[in-house]
Design an enzyme around this catalytic site. Structure first.
Site, PDB file in Angstrom:
ATOM      1  N   LYS A 100      25.131 -27.726  43.639  1.00 45.36           N
ATOM      2  CA  LYS A 100      24.671 -26.356  43.356  1.00 45.36           C
ATOM      3  C   LYS A 100      25.120 -25.410  44.478  1.00 45.36           C
ATOM      4  O   LYS A 100      25.511 -25.865  45.563  1.00 45.36           O
ATOM      5  CB  LYS A 100      23.146 -26.346  43.227  1.00 45.36           C
ATOM      6  CG  LYS A 100      22.393 -26.745  44.491  1.00 45.36           C
ATOM      7  CD  LYS A 100      20.909 -26.978  44.212  1.00 45.36           C
ATOM      8  CE  LYS A 100      20.180 -27.410  45.463  1.00 45.36           C
ATOM      9  NZ  LYS A 100      18.811 -27.878  45.167  1.00 45.36           N
ATOM     10  N   TYR A 124      26.690  -1.483  67.264  1.00 48.13           N
ATOM     11  CA  TYR A 124      25.818  -0.485  66.635  1.00 48.13           C
ATOM     12  C   TYR A 124      24.463  -0.439  67.319  1.00 48.13           C
ATOM     13  O   TYR A 124      23.914  -1.474  67.712  1.00 48.13           O
ATOM     14  CB  TYR A 124      25.587  -0.853  65.168  1.00 48.13           C
ATOM     15  CG  TYR A 124      26.747  -0.535  64.250  1.00 48.13           C
ATOM     16  CD1 TYR A 124      27.344   0.731  64.241  1.00 48.13           C
ATOM     17  CD2 TYR A 124      27.216  -1.492  63.354  1.00 48.13           C
ATOM     18  CE1 TYR A 124      28.385   1.023  63.373  1.00 48.13           C
ATOM     19  CE2 TYR A 124      28.253  -1.217  62.475  1.00 48.13           C
ATOM     20  CZ  TYR A 124      28.839   0.047  62.489  1.00 48.13           C
ATOM     21  OH  TYR A 124      29.853   0.326  61.625  1.00 48.13           O
TER      22      TYR A 124
END
Ligand SMILES: *Cc1c(COP(=O)(O)O)cnc(C)c1O
Length: 370
Positions: free
Chosen positions: A38, A264
């Protein structure tokens, strides 16, 4: 999609083969093995992994959702594929692609029975999922009579297997709880044998269950993380080999003066003269913001290089002050000796989350030296 950035996820099928054989060696020879693929095979490459598992002799595959199974069928995978968490909207597709649903609730059983009848199916293989304490998906033990009533109306469905899932198989401090789950499953096995038609097989264990509770292996086990090289335990990690290795390259080096800021929102204030390296990998590639400000450590020429400041969308800055290096040099995010589990733990998460989060924009490079 053309791959144009220097960040690459290497997928080592030789390591997969090693892990498969190691896990199998802990089981009885007749126990079937289901490989869980999965989430794009835990973020690696589900088609390459499924093909390799097929050639290694796995008995079953499992995905979470129908689309993941359709993708494998379209890629030519022939093994039986269990869909762990089918949704009402994909049941027709599931049938046309010969996928096998895990039926986990009265609602999904009724809907699937309807769909299978409408498509005139006979003996379509299904799996029944029971809840034994995880309280996530599954019928209750006392639903067996209701299920019997539903299945009595013809032979549209055939029960191929019956399963449950352990909540804390990796935590030996919870052994008593796990033993209660195993006892609960044992009772369900008895009831199913007595009351439901056919002769389904039974399975309970995931990777940590294989290592910690091999006496509860019944007829099949379901392994995901172990196949990819992590065992939720330092001792087991030593026996396994990481399949995925995530590497990138230095885009640019910067010399920083004391008191300057990096990234940032002034995420890092330089306490001295520093050299920083900017890497072409960011949270859009799967390195979450949580790894910023030193919580994540990458490796450059074998030496640890902590992330400084905030992780950006497409870039990350690391401190390389004490590591002689040049622009273009390789940086290892995880893989080989640099465990994804250790990187993940530094940020308060687990290998599963880090591995499955690597986005599709990162090129996959498949290697098979097995
Ligand atoms: C994901 C999953 C597994 C695999 O678990 P691992 O810990 O990765 O081995 C097994 N069974 C079920 C029901 C799952 O959802």
């Amino acid at each position: 999609m053309p791959q144009s950035h220097d960040t690459v996820l290497e997928v080592d099928l030789g390591a997969l083969a090693h892990n498969y054989r190691l896990l199998r060696s802990r089981l009885l020879p007749e126990t079937r093995f289901l490989g869980v693929v999965k989430a794009y095979a835990y973020g690696s490459d589900s088609l390459a992994i499924a093909k390799k598992l097929e050639s290694l002799g796995a008995d079953y595959l499992a995905v979470a959702f129908t689309d993941e199974g359709v993708f494998l069928r379209e890629g030519g995978i022939r093994l039986p594929i269990l869909v762990l968490h089918p949704q009402p909207s994909g049941l027709g597709d599931l049938i046309t692609h010969c996928l096998e649903p895990s039926l986990y609730s009265p609602r999904i059983l009724r809907l699937f029975l309807q769909e299978a009848k409408a498509r005139k199916q006979k003996d379509f293989p299904v799996h029944l999922k029971f809840n034994t304490g995880l309280n996530r998906l599954g019928f209750w033990e006392n639903d067996v009579d209701w299920i019997q009533g539903q299945l009595d109306t013809g032979n549209t469905l055939s029960i191929r297997s019956v399963l449950s899932h352990l909540a804390a198989s990796d935590d030996l401090g919870e052994a008593e709880f796990t033993r209660r789950q195993i006892d609960g499953f044992t009772r369900i096995v008895g009831e199913v044998r007595e009351k439901l038609p056919g002769s389904p097989f039974f399975h309970l264990l995931n990777t940590s269950g294989i290592f910690n509770y091999p006496d509860a292996q019944w007829d099949m086990v379901r392994s995901g993380i172990g196949l990819y090289g992590y065992g939720n335990d330092q001792e087991y990690d030593k026996l396994l080999r990481p399949v995925a290795r995530l590497r990138t390259r230095i885009s640019q080096l910067h010399k920083i003066e004391p008191g300057e800021w990096v990234g940032y929102n002034k995420g890092f204030e330089s306490p001295g003269y520093r050299t920083t390296a900017t890497l072409p990998i960011g949270h859009a590639d799967g390195i979450g913001r949580i790894y910023g400000k030193g919580r994540g450590i990458f490796h450059l020429h074998g030496k640890p290089a902590p992330i400084i400041g905030n992780v950006c969308m497409d870039m990350t800055m690391i401190d390389v002050t004490d590591i002689p290096c040049r622009e273009g040099d390789e940086v290892v995010v995880y893989g080989g000796p640099h465990s994804a589990e250790v990187l993940a733990r530094g940020a308060g998460t687990i290998s599963y989350e880090l591995l499955t989060g690597i986005s599709r924009r990162v090129a996959r490079e498949i290697r098979d030296e097995s």
